[in-house]
Design a protein around this motif. Sequence first.
Motif, PDB file in Angstrom:
ATOM      1  N   GLY A 929       0.815  -1.200   0.000  1.00 16.34           N
ATOM      2  CA  GLY A 929       0.000   0.000   0.000  1.00 16.34           C
ATOM      3  C   GLY A 929       0.852   1.255   0.000  1.00 16.34           C
ATOM      4  O   GLY A 929       0.523   2.242  -0.671  1.00 16.34           O
ATOM      5  N   ALA A 930       1.949   1.220   0.772  1.00 17.91           N
ATOM      6  CA  ALA A 930       2.850   2.372   0.788  1.00 17.91           C
ATOM      7  C   ALA A 930       3.473   2.589  -0.588  1.00 17.91           C
ATOM      8  O   ALA A 930       3.622   3.732  -1.040  1.00 17.91           O
ATOM      9  N   ARG A 931       3.848   1.504  -1.270  1.00 19.80           N
ATOM     10  CA  ARG A 931       4.411   1.643  -2.619  1.00 19.80           C
ATOM     11  C   ARG A 931       3.406   2.311  -3.556  1.00 19.80           C
ATOM     12  O   ARG A 931       3.729   3.248  -4.285  1.00 19.80           O
ATOM     13  N   ASN A 957      -0.463  -3.722  -9.530  1.00 17.69           N
ATOM     14  CA  ASN A 957      -0.134  -4.961  -8.814  1.00 17.69           C
ATOM     15  C   ASN A 957       0.161  -4.698  -7.343  1.00 17.69           C
ATOM     16  O   ASN A 957      -0.219  -5.484  -6.474  1.00 17.69           O
ATOM     17  N   TRP A 958       0.873  -3.597  -7.044  1.00 17.99           N
ATOM     18  CA  TRP A 958       1.144  -3.303  -5.630  1.00 17.99           C
ATOM     19  C   TRP A 958      -0.161  -3.141  -4.862  1.00 17.99           C
ATOM     20  O   TRP A 958      -0.335  -3.696  -3.773  1.00 17.99           O
ATOM     21  N   ALA A 959      -1.102  -2.390  -5.432  1.00 17.93           N
ATOM     22  CA  ALA A 959      -2.371  -2.168  -4.752  1.00 17.93           C
ATOM     23  C   ALA A 959      -3.203  -3.450  -4.697  1.00 17.93           C
ATOM     24  O   ALA A 959      -3.908  -3.703  -3.712  1.00 17.93           O
ATOM     25  N   TYR A 960      -3.128  -4.271  -5.765  1.00 15.88           N
ATOM     26  CA  TYR A 960      -3.906  -5.505  -5.819  1.00 15.88           C
ATOM     27  C   TYR A 960      -3.484  -6.465  -4.710  1.00 15.88           C
ATOM     28  O   TYR A 960      -4.316  -7.176  -4.134  1.00 15.88           O
ATOM     29  N   HIS A 961      -2.203  -6.488  -4.402  1.00 16.97           N
ATOM     30  CA  HIS A 961      -1.690  -7.397  -3.381  1.00 16.97           C
ATOM     31  C   HIS A 961      -1.565  -6.719  -2.020  1.00 16.97           C
ATOM     32  O   HIS A 961      -0.918  -7.272  -1.123  1.00 16.97           O
ATOM     33  N   SER A 962      -2.172  -5.545  -1.875  1.00 14.43           N
ATOM     34  CA  SER A 962      -2.123  -4.834  -0.593  1.00 14.43           C
ATOM     35  C   SER A 962      -3.299  -5.248   0.290  1.00 14.43           C
ATOM     36  O   SER A 962      -4.404  -5.540  -0.204  1.00 14.43           O
ATOM     37  N   ASP A 963      -3.072  -5.264   1.602  1.00 17.90           N
ATOM     38  CA  ASP A 963      -4.148  -5.516   2.566  1.00 17.90           C
ATOM     39  C   ASP A 963      -4.707  -4.224   3.128  1.00 17.90           C
ATOM     40  O   ASP A 963      -5.482  -4.242   4.089  1.00 17.90           O
ATOM     41  N   PHE A 991     -10.420  -0.220 -10.230  1.00 17.07           N
ATOM     42  CA  PHE A 991     -11.223  -1.435 -10.322  1.00 17.07           C
ATOM     43  C   PHE A 991     -10.387  -2.652 -10.714  1.00 17.07           C
ATOM     44  O   PHE A 991     -10.879  -3.770 -10.676  1.00 17.07           O
ATOM     45  N   MET A 992      -9.134  -2.409 -11.102  1.00 15.86           N
ATOM     46  CA  MET A 992      -8.246  -3.521 -11.377  1.00 15.86           C
ATOM     47  C   MET A 992      -7.632  -4.071 -10.089  1.00 15.86           C
ATOM     48  O   MET A 992      -7.241  -5.241 -10.027  1.00 15.86           O
ATOM     49  N   TRP A 993      -7.500  -3.225  -9.068  1.00 14.74           N
ATOM     50  CA  TRP A 993      -6.851  -3.702  -7.841  1.00 14.74           C
ATOM     51  C   TRP A 993      -7.795  -3.923  -6.669  1.00 14.74           C
ATOM     52  O   TRP A 993      -7.396  -4.512  -5.663  1.00 14.74           O
ATOM     53  N   LEU A 994      -9.038  -3.455  -6.764  1.00 16.26           N
ATOM     54  CA  LEU A 994      -9.984  -3.745  -5.687  1.00 16.26           C
ATOM     55  C   LEU A 994     -10.350  -5.230  -5.714  1.00 16.26           C
ATOM     56  O   LEU A 994     -10.608  -5.800  -6.783  1.00 16.26           O
ATOM     57  N   THR A 995     -10.389  -5.851  -4.561  1.00 16.39           N
ATOM     58  CA  THR A 995     -10.659  -7.294  -4.501  1.00 16.39           C
ATOM     59  C   THR A 995     -11.971  -7.627  -3.800  1.00 16.39           C
ATOM     60  O   THR A 995     -12.418  -8.776  -3.871  1.00 16.39           O
ATOM     61  N   PRO A1129     -10.574 -12.472  -3.436  1.00 20.02           N
ATOM     62  CA  PRO A1129     -11.028 -11.642  -4.552  1.00 20.02           C
ATOM     63  C   PRO A1129     -12.065 -12.347  -5.408  1.00 20.02           C
ATOM     64  O   PRO A1129     -12.189 -13.560  -5.332  1.00 20.02           O
ATOM     65  N   PRO A1130     -12.803 -11.588  -6.216  1.00 18.94           N
ATOM     66  CA  PRO A1130     -13.907 -12.188  -6.961  1.00 18.94           C
ATOM     67  C   PRO A1130     -13.423 -13.221  -7.974  1.00 18.94           C
ATOM     68  O   PRO A1130     -12.334 -13.115  -8.517  1.00 18.94           O
TER      69      PRO A1130
END
Length: 1324
Positions: A929-931, A957-963, A991-995, A1129-1130
């Motif tokens: 998330g910081a990245r 990808n950074w946001a997609y794999h963020s908690d 909408f690409m990184w929201l899970t 994720p969906p």
Amino acid sequence: MKVVLPGKPESQLQALATGCWDSRRVTAYITGNAFSILGDPDTLLQTVYDDDDEPLQAIALDEASGKIAVCTHRAVRIYKPFGREEDALRWALQFTFTVEGRQDSQEGEIPISLSWGANEELLVAHSALELYQTTSAPECSWRKALASPARIATLSYDSAYIASIGQHDRLVKVWRRLSYGAGEVRFDFMYLPHPRAVTNLQWRRPHHIGQTIDNVLYTFCLDNFVRVWTGSDSHSHQHLQLWGKLDLTGAIQGREPTTIRTPATRWAFIIHGRDLSAATEKAVQVGAPPKDDDAAAALEHLISVANRSPEICVVLDGRGHMSAWAFENVGCKTQKSNILNVAHVESPEFDFLGAVSKSAASHVEIYNYCNTGGYLHILLHHFDGRVLVYRSKVASLLDPRPNKRRLIQMCIWTGHSAPIRKIVRNFSGRAIVSRTQEGECVIWKHEFGRGLTLSRQSVIQHDRHILRTCLLRKGRFVVFLHHHVISLWDCRESPAKLLAESPYELPGKPLCLLVLPRHNVADYTTAHIATITSEKRGIVWELKLPFYVPQEGPGVPNGNGHKQSSIAEYHQFELPDAGELSYVLPVDPAGSTPIVSGFLDVFTRDVAISYTHSGRVEFWTARVGHKGKGVEWLSTCAMETGISNPALVSGSTSKKAALVNADRSSLTIWGVRGERLEYAQDFEAGHTIKDLDWTSTPDHQSILAVGFPHRVLLISQMRFDYLNKGPAWATIREINIRDLTPHPIGDSTWLGDGHLVIGAGNQVFTYDRQLEVTGTLGTTLNLPYRKGGKWDMFDAIQRLNGPLPVFHPQFLSQCILAGKTALVHSILMALYKTLKFWIQGEPIDDYLGLDVEDFYSLSGKEAGAYLSRRMSYDDAEQAFSEEVAANINEKLMRVDIPQLTNHEQIQLVDIVECAGIVEKQRRSLDENGARFLLFFRQHALRKGRTSEIQLSWREINWAYHSDSQDILLDSLSRQHHGRLLWQDARESGMFMWLTDPATIRKQFENIARNEYTKGDHEKDPVDCSLFYLALRKKTILQGLWRMASWNHEQSNTLKFLSNNFDDPKWRTAALKNAYALMSKRRFQYAAAFFLLGSDLPSALSIILHHLHDLQLAITIALIYEPAPNPSTPPTPGPILTHLLTTTVLPLAASTNNRYLASWAYYLLRRRDLAVLALVTPIASLITTSTPSPSPPSSPSPSPEPVASEPTLESKLFLTDDPALVILYAQLRTKTLQTLRGAARVAPRVEWAFVLHNSRLYERMGCDLLGLDLVRNWEFLHAPPRAVEEGEASAVQQPAGGYMRRRASSLVVADLPASGVVAEMKSGG
């Protein structure tokens, strides 16, 4: 700065002319079918090429008009100067006329002599004397046939006399003019007898143009006497009478034995009174240096000589002796001659012949003049193809005392007599050989540290056609490859001697001549040369060279016992895997100094680069004599460029390759070791690329010279910049020779110390390393201004490459991506302390005083995953905070950091501000998330200064794999003041990184509402129709249409929306409306009607192919299509799966976007492939992996995915982001699926992947991060086990020790039950 070799002067008596015109010195001489015009000795003004194939014979310069006359056997051309007022002096052809009586071939063999007189009269002498008026169209005013052809004919400066001699004439015929006017011109004549043949004539020069003086004729005779002839009174029958004579042999007595048959060698030239007076006046004005008694005495001696109004005759023997004699008051009024000795000196400076024997010495013509600076210039025209230019202070030259510095050699005018076709250098760059089409080869030597000097070492002239050339032992020997014959030449002396030759037979066309590495480095008398043909066959020859090191021979340990030079066939070989060869070339020496190790591996120096018709480039190395009498070949690296039938290819030892396409209009530069495209440029029509040459700086940064017909571009490598997507190569200099010569460039090459040699026509140009960093070049390269505006090329390239200071924005950004947040804080705190007490102008340490080990050391407390390392602060020190970041930026806004450009300093301010904001939220933000937040903030700050319209898939990808997606979402919303539109969501990739499916639907509905309300006045439901229908909220859309009373489509739309679209009838109607909207090019509205008609695939097709919005298509498919099983994720439905497998993954493969491929595989629940996509080629994954089968109810089944053909952009270096290794290290142990994917990566592949990314760090200037990567990387696999024969593959298992270290980490079990059982059965 440049040094010019203006061309080889022709061996003609009148091949050179010099004079003073318009207060400037002009010298012109003939070279081949051209003539070069020079101002100062080192300043080439112009080169004029004659269109006639016949060679030029004579040249003459008119000091009054500046006109230059040249002639061939039959024609005379007159060139007139222009552009003097515009400071663009040039000569252009004014007249051409054919010489009368020169039509038959016998007459054509008789040379022509030219001479200018007063009022632009031109004398043309051959078998007749002809006088032409050239003020307008040339007209012959007088013609007189001669009994024998004239060898030399010269017109006095006032046109009153003509003096002429024939071949071997003892009688000088002098013609006196009797009438001047425009009518009939008449002359009478007389003879001046001499005891032996006369070799030269010259008239005394007037002090200035138009001055009336007594005409004085100097004649030089084979009896070694100079005779002075002056006019008499008008009643005398004898027009000229002997005033006096000087015995040249007696002038330098007893210096060498002489006989009647072999008279002593004597050279003599006249320093005319006008030049002596000018030099003396200048010397008196300057005066002698204070407290220099020798200089004062020399000046007094010069003044005493000049007061006698003499003409000075300087006598030389070419062996170190000079004698000067004064002819005092020469004229008709002085009946008694007075010849005085002025100086007699012996000095090595006058040893012009050196070790050359008298029989081997060539004929010499001597010219001299004095320029406005007071220096005497002496031009020695050797008929072996050189003009030596010396400069001297007249006071020092005529000083009779010894131990004085009298002469300085300024330059040598030489070159070729025909256009240069090819230039080849030796490996060290200390010698080159230039070759013409006619077979004339000249070997030039260059000594490092002595400027731009090229000295001619040897000349080879033969008529065999030369296929390939190579130099050996710093140019001492040259090897020529001819058709069926190879020859070895000794070039230590001139002319070169043929040592040996050997016939050969090979199928195919010989493509190259390669010098192979020495088997025994100490044995310099043995060399191995190889050629490879188009049929992939080759021969290696062993050459035995003569000893040339002093005090060495067959009896010393370094010798090998042989005395005779020889060429013998050593080995024949074949390269079956080389492909369909187009060319094989030796690699240019650019990179680290080769070390002969005796091993044959990828680290051995490359000797050749091959390329095929399909565009495959391959580097080769070889080892000689390792196992008996043979040669081993190894391909060190290769790649497919996709450029078919390249016209030119050049490779360097740093494994860089430059390719030019078939029509020579496009250039690409490739890093073959990393298989990446680093540069691509299309040039304008008409700019045909002719040549490519590599060199490198001492720090091994590469430079490419790209040759065009009349210019050369120097292109230098730059640091990789993945954050700003900056270019990897940039043009640092353009060299244009069109102002110097109209002839196109034949070839160019680099010298070993970075000077560039260009061969154009007959001439050789050598350019130094100075760059003028002004205007657009300084802006492009971001180089600070220096006094004089010049940079040394190596210094400039070192600044553009090499390690970055740790506070550079690129280094800080890469530290953040690598998870080194604490290190970034340490750097910023050190910068804060440095700037607090820093004064402008002081140097700043690149490391800010930090310990270098802090950048790559791994303490026991911090051991673990590559991304989880942290650095702790001292509790007593101030910690980094948002307030500290503000203080740093306040200082940065007021000072200029010397290591950063203005643009880079602005980027540093952005990073500091972003780091402060992230630090404020560090307790609630995870690393990914910081990245994302930091680079999203940077993107927002740079939005006005960059062309990027959305974040890259790396940040997604950074946001997609963020908690911490809720915090990212909140920050994103606040960034846009709670009114997110679709373009804002697409820019951030939201909408690409929201899970979370619920969050996705909620945010999409917010965007639908904002799209409706974005208008300032009327709110149009059309803008939000696609979004609400994707959410299946037709009712809300109907309500919005009821309020759109201003819209003329309101009633029809409301009526249509009120129908039940579960009915196939109304679905068909919706589809018809959609097609009607497509015909009106209302594509977004048409996609909405396709959704209304439940035709999701058609809606997605419109969005992809007409709206070109991949993110919108994926988002709508994700929201509209019911998920098979709701999860986070969906899980993608069949249509989204189809979209991902047939569109997204092929797109990722064609563009080599590993981040996109990894994201798509992760969404497809193929997390093992998501890890593999970061390491292995995407296309291979697409063709080998099969997607999950679609359920029967799927509208369209998922076909086998097909990888698109990779584009040139997919090979660009920007696709090789080193952050890939960070993402790989994070994902490989995240779940059981990713562990299984990482286990499929072979150790050798992972090792190459890590090493490749380390090289990327080095190319980016982040060497410390590359060191950290290779020093602390932990491999996932145990040592590989042996693979039994017949076993297809061995799945590598994670090392037990590594998994024990990961025991405290959470590994998500995401394998299906069958997969877990299979893993248990396999022992995993």
